[in-house]
Motif scaffolding. Structure first.
Motif, PDB file in Angstrom:
ATOM      1  N   GLU A 103       0.806  -1.220   0.000  1.00 22.89           N
ATOM      2  CA  GLU A 103       0.000   0.000   0.000  1.00 22.89           C
ATOM      3  C   GLU A 103       0.842   1.274   0.000  1.00 22.89           C
ATOM      4  OE1 GLU A 103      -3.239  -0.290  -0.403  1.00 22.89           O
ATOM      5  OE2 GLU A 103      -2.951  -2.467  -0.393  1.00 22.89           O
ATOM      6  N   VAL A 104       2.121   1.168   0.297  1.00 26.89           N
ATOM      7  CA  VAL A 104       2.930   2.386   0.461  1.00 26.89           C
ATOM      8  C   VAL A 104       4.217   2.330  -0.377  1.00 26.89           C
ATOM      9  CG1 VAL A 104       2.057   3.030   2.730  1.00 26.89           C
ATOM     10  CG2 VAL A 104       3.949   1.392   2.574  1.00 26.89           C
ATOM     11  N   ARG A 105       4.166   1.659  -1.525  1.00 22.51           N
ATOM     12  CA  ARG A 105       5.345   1.637  -2.388  1.00 22.51           C
ATOM     13  C   ARG A 105       4.934   1.675  -3.850  1.00 22.51           C
ATOM     14  NH1 ARG A 105       4.195  -3.081  -5.352  1.00 22.51           N
ATOM     15  NH2 ARG A 105       4.319  -4.971  -4.108  1.00 22.51           N
ATOM     16  N   LYS A 106       5.877   2.144  -4.692  1.00 21.26           N
ATOM     17  CA  LYS A 106       5.658   2.231  -6.123  1.00 21.26           C
ATOM     18  C   LYS A 106       6.895   1.702  -6.833  1.00 21.26           C
ATOM     19  CE  LYS A 106       4.397   5.406  -9.857  1.00 21.26           C
ATOM     20  NZ  LYS A 106       4.083   6.821 -10.222  1.00 21.26           N
ATOM     21  N   ILE A 107       6.691   0.714  -7.712  1.00 25.22           N
ATOM     22  CA  ILE A 107       7.790   0.082  -8.433  1.00 25.22           C
ATOM     23  C   ILE A 107       7.880   0.661  -9.837  1.00 25.22           C
ATOM     24  CG2 ILE A 107       8.715  -2.103  -9.289  1.00 25.22           C
ATOM     25  CD1 ILE A 107       7.075  -3.502  -7.105  1.00 25.22           C
ATOM     26  N   ARG A 108       9.071   1.071 -10.228  1.00 29.35           N
ATOM     27  CA  ARG A 108       9.319   1.505 -11.604  1.00 29.35           C
ATOM     28  C   ARG A 108      10.738   1.111 -11.978  1.00 29.35           C
ATOM     29  NH1 ARG A 108       9.300   6.064  -8.280  1.00 29.35           N
ATOM     30  NH2 ARG A 108      11.108   7.471  -8.482  1.00 29.35           N
ATOM     31  N   GLU A 109      11.134   1.390 -13.210  1.00 28.38           N
ATOM     32  CA  GLU A 109      12.431   0.933 -13.694  1.00 28.38           C
ATOM     33  C   GLU A 109      13.595   1.455 -12.856  1.00 28.38           C
ATOM     34  OE1 GLU A 109      14.723  -1.474 -15.976  1.00 28.38           O
ATOM     35  OE2 GLU A 109      12.550  -1.256 -16.226  1.00 28.38           O
ATOM     36  N   GLU A 110      13.502   2.674 -12.397  1.00 26.86           N
ATOM     37  CA  GLU A 110      14.584   3.247 -11.596  1.00 26.86           C
ATOM     38  C   GLU A 110      14.803   2.478 -10.307  1.00 26.86           C
ATOM     39  OE1 GLU A 110      15.776   7.474  -9.345  1.00 26.86           O
ATOM     40  OE2 GLU A 110      13.755   7.147 -10.125  1.00 26.86           O
ATOM     41  N   GLY A 111      13.723   2.061  -9.680  1.00 27.18           N
ATOM     42  CA  GLY A 111      13.793   1.366  -8.399  1.00 27.18           C
ATOM     43  C   GLY A 111      12.433   1.379  -7.733  1.00 27.18           C
ATOM     44  N   VAL A 112      12.432   1.367  -6.414  1.00 26.49           N
ATOM     45  CA  VAL A 112      11.173   1.313  -5.662  1.00 26.49           C
ATOM     46  C   VAL A 112      11.120   2.488  -4.689  1.00 26.49           C
ATOM     47  CG1 VAL A 112       9.715  -0.036  -4.112  1.00 26.49           C
ATOM     48  CG2 VAL A 112      11.126  -1.197  -5.824  1.00 26.49           C
ATOM     49  N   THR A 113      10.057   3.273  -4.805  1.00 30.54           N
ATOM     50  CA  THR A 113       9.787   4.331  -3.837  1.00 30.54           C
ATOM     51  C   THR A 113       8.844   3.765  -2.783  1.00 30.54           C
ATOM     52  OG1 THR A 113       9.978   6.006  -5.564  1.00 30.54           O
ATOM     53  CG2 THR A 113       8.917   6.676  -3.518  1.00 30.54           C
ATOM     54  N   PHE A 114       9.175   3.986  -1.515  1.00 32.86           N
ATOM     55  CA  PHE A 114       8.338   3.444  -0.447  1.00 32.86           C
ATOM     56  C   PHE A 114       8.334   4.391   0.740  1.00 32.86           C
ATOM     57  CE2 PHE A 114      12.622   1.984   0.287  1.00 32.86           C
ATOM     58  CZ  PHE A 114      12.804   2.095   1.656  1.00 32.86           C
ATOM     59  N   ARG A 115       7.379   4.187   1.621  1.00 36.91           N
ATOM     60  CA  ARG A 115       7.303   4.971   2.854  1.00 36.91           C
ATOM     61  C   ARG A 115       7.664   4.090   4.042  1.00 36.91           C
ATOM     62  NH1 ARG A 115       5.675  10.014   2.338  1.00 36.91           N
ATOM     63  NH2 ARG A 115       4.579  10.626   0.429  1.00 36.91           N
ATOM     64  N   SER A 116       8.443   4.640   4.929  1.00 35.99           N
ATOM     65  CA  SER A 116       8.895   3.917   6.116  1.00 35.99           C
ATOM     66  C   SER A 116       7.711   3.482   6.963  1.00 35.99           C
ATOM     67  CB  SER A 116       9.816   4.811   6.945  1.00 35.99           C
ATOM     68  OG  SER A 116       9.991   4.301   8.252  1.00 35.99           O
ATOM     69  N   HIS A 117       7.778   2.249   7.452  1.00 32.85           N
ATOM     70  CA  HIS A 117       6.737   1.775   8.369  1.00 32.85           C
ATOM     71  C   HIS A 117       6.890   2.418   9.745  1.00 32.85           C
ATOM     72  CE1 HIS A 117      10.110  -0.704   9.690  1.00 32.85           C
ATOM     73  NE2 HIS A 117       9.427  -1.003  10.788  1.00 32.85           N
ATOM     74  N   ILE A 118       8.027   3.096   9.978  1.00 38.17           N
ATOM     75  CA  ILE A 118       8.294   3.698  11.281  1.00 38.17           C
ATOM     76  C   ILE A 118       7.666   5.082  11.392  1.00 38.17           C
ATOM     77  CG2 ILE A 118      10.094   4.509  12.866  1.00 38.17           C
ATOM     78  CD1 ILE A 118      11.950   2.389  11.562  1.00 38.17           C
ATOM     79  N   ASP A 119       7.954   5.943  10.402  1.00 41.37           N
ATOM     80  CA  ASP A 119       7.488   7.338  10.502  1.00 41.37           C
ATOM     81  C   ASP A 119       6.829   7.870   9.237  1.00 41.37           C
ATOM     82  OD1 ASP A 119       9.614   7.624   8.785  1.00 41.37           O
ATOM     83  OD2 ASP A 119      10.875   8.748  10.184  1.00 41.37           O
ATOM     84  N   GLY A 120       6.641   7.002   8.238  1.00 42.75           N
ATOM     85  CA  GLY A 120       5.980   7.427   7.005  1.00 42.75           C
ATOM     86  C   GLY A 120       6.863   8.210   6.054  1.00 42.75           C
ATOM     87  N   LYS A 122       9.512   9.145   3.116  1.00 43.50           N
ATOM     88  CA  LYS A 122       9.612   8.608   1.762  1.00 43.50           C
ATOM     89  C   LYS A 122      11.065   8.273   1.435  1.00 43.50           C
ATOM     90  CE  LYS A 122       7.987   9.600  -2.954  1.00 43.50           C
ATOM     91  NZ  LYS A 122       7.344  10.615  -3.815  1.00 43.50           N
ATOM     92  N   HIS A 123      11.280   7.100   0.791  1.00 47.65           N
ATOM     93  CA  HIS A 123      12.622   6.635   0.453  1.00 47.65           C
ATOM     94  C   HIS A 123      12.613   5.990  -0.928  1.00 47.65           C
ATOM     95  CE1 HIS A 123      13.955   7.129   4.679  1.00 47.65           C
ATOM     96  NE2 HIS A 123      12.697   6.781   4.947  1.00 47.65           N
ATOM     97  N   LEU A 124      13.799   5.896  -1.520  1.00 45.09           N
ATOM     98  CA  LEU A 124      13.969   5.243  -2.820  1.00 45.09           C
ATOM     99  C   LEU A 124      15.066   4.203  -2.720  1.00 45.09           C
ATOM    100  CD1 LEU A 124      13.557   5.027  -5.945  1.00 45.09           C
ATOM    101  CD2 LEU A 124      15.325   6.819  -6.158  1.00 45.09           C
ATOM    102  N   PHE A 125      14.743   2.964  -3.075  1.00 42.82           N
ATOM    103  CA  PHE A 125      15.743   1.907  -3.218  1.00 42.82           C
ATOM    104  C   PHE A 125      15.979   1.675  -4.703  1.00 42.82           C
ATOM    105  CE2 PHE A 125      15.653  -0.940   0.868  1.00 42.82           C
ATOM    106  CZ  PHE A 125      16.253   0.093   1.577  1.00 42.82           C
ATOM    107  N   THR A 126      17.222   1.724  -5.122  1.00 36.63           N
ATOM    108  CA  THR A 126      17.614   1.373  -6.483  1.00 36.63           C
ATOM    109  C   THR A 126      18.623   0.241  -6.405  1.00 36.63           C
ATOM    110  OG1 THR A 126      19.544   2.842  -6.610  1.00 36.63           O
ATOM    111  CG2 THR A 126      17.385   3.815  -7.133  1.00 36.63           C
TER     112      THR A 126
END
Length: 376
Positions: A103-120, A122-126
């Motif tokens: 419910e709190v992440r978006k996958i695209r070619e660059e990587g995955v944008t998600f929101r921390s389960h701790i404080d909400g 926003k982060h990007l994993f590539t």
């Protein structure tokens, strides 16, 4: 890292070997206790060594990245020094955790944008920054960044996801090979086979992963809700393709029976939160079957937790006492039960290794599978 294959079972594809790392050797097949946030829950590091005889533990990139954070880990000199564990460590890439944040992440070619389960936040994993993060954590074995597809999963989505996972793998390898370890010892990168429960996709992925010729290979995307028969079928497809001279790691598996059946298919390394998570809820795995220690029948059972076990807490504490602790939600109950279950898992793979070397694994496995599923 080096892998030496020492023995093969006569009646199955089970193998016994040794994985050599900068922090020590690992005898396979092996179960790796999960230390998600830098600790195996309810178990101290000296107990991991002395009582459980763990040879390698896991850390989780997603959780360690969020807390304590990379700055703290790098200042500490990596996870080994931070948590005072001197043996080998494996880190997963965070791909599974990101997958679970539907419910709190978006996958695209660059990587995955998600929101921390701790404080909400926003982060990007590539693929690139996940390699950098695992360099900072300093694990001996690190995982490529992939997408773990759900079960069930449409074929079209599984194929699209697989292609992206393979593209991400190329980026992981390029970044890993162009950077250096931070703490003076070597690290190694394992690619991950995906493909859901589709035979042709698993075959394709195994061939692609094998072509990268890394020191070891992992199998992901199983034990996510599919029937056990599907898991075994996909594992067999993949182990028939992955090279014989590299260790094979089946991620997130599983029950004692799952582990034995997958050892028979040629898997060398396992991890799962089940022994500690179930322990905290009162489920004990034993050589004679499964005990729900919360049940009334154990209320006045003053026999040892497991008479056959050589673990100290199993010998000196009774079922009645452990039931009391678990039902009272005492911390000691979680500690004793976690020690018990992890000790049992390590006992099981040690027994499997001995039977493989003796050439008697298959018959022993068939007998154990019938016993281990019993409810006592």
């Amino acid at each position: 890292m080096k892998f030496t294959l020492e023995a093969k079972d006569k009646g199955s594809n089970a193998r016994a070997g040794v994985v050599e790392t900068a922090h020590g050797n690992i005898q396979t097949p092996i179960f790796m206790p999960v230390g998600t946030a830098g600790t195996v829950k309810a178990v101290h590091q000296h107990e991991l060594v002395q009582d459980i005889q763990a040879q390698i533990i896991l850390g989780n990139t997603y959780h360690l990245y969020l807390r304590p954070g990379l700055d703290v880990l790098q200042k500490a000199g990596g996870l080994h020094k931070f948590n005072h564990w001197d043996g080998p460590i494996l880190t997963d890439s965070g791909g599974y955790q990101v997958y679970s944040l539907t419910e709190v992440r978006k996958i695209r070619e660059e990587g995955v944008t998600f929101r921390s389960h701790i404080d909400g936040s926003k982060h990007l994993f590539t693929p690139e920054n996940v390699m950098d993060t695992q360099r900072v954590i300093g694990a001996d074995i690190i995982m490529a960044f992939d997408e773990c597809t759900p079960y069930p999963c449409e074929y079209s989505y599984a194929r699209k996801s697989l292609d992206m996972t393979h593209r991400w793998l190329k980026r992981c390898v390029d970044r890993f090979d162009s950077t250096q370890p931070l703490y003076g010892y070597e690290q190694t990168l394992f690619p991950i086979v995906q493909g859901s429960v589709y035979k042709d996709l698993r075959e394709k992925s195994a061939e692609v992963i094998a072509s990268f010729n890394r020191d070891g290979n992992a199998i992901g995307g199983l034990s996510v809700g599919e029937p056990a028969e599907e898991m075994y079928a996909m594992t067999e497809v993949v182990t028939n393709i992955l090279p014989q001279d590299k260790p094979r790691y089946l991620m997130g598996v599983g029950t004692p029976i799952n582990i034995l059946e997958n050892i028979a298919l040629g898997i060398d390394m396992f991890d799962c939160v089940m022994p500690t998570r179930n322990a905290r809820n009162g489920m004990l795995f034993t050589q004679n079957g499964i005990i729900n220690i919360k049940n009334e029948k154990w209320k006045d059972d003053f026999s040892p937790i497991e008479a056959e076990s050589d673990l100290l807490v199993d010998q000196i504490h009774t079922k009645a006492y452990l039931r009391h602790l678990i039902r009272s939600q005492e911390i000691l109950g979680a500690q004793i039960a976690s020690l018990h279950n992890l000790h049992f898992y390590l006992w099981l793979v040690k027994q499997a290794r001995e039977k493989i070397i003796a050439g008697t694994f298959y018959d022993w496995k068939e007998k154990m599978v019938k016993v281990l599923g019993q409810r006592l």
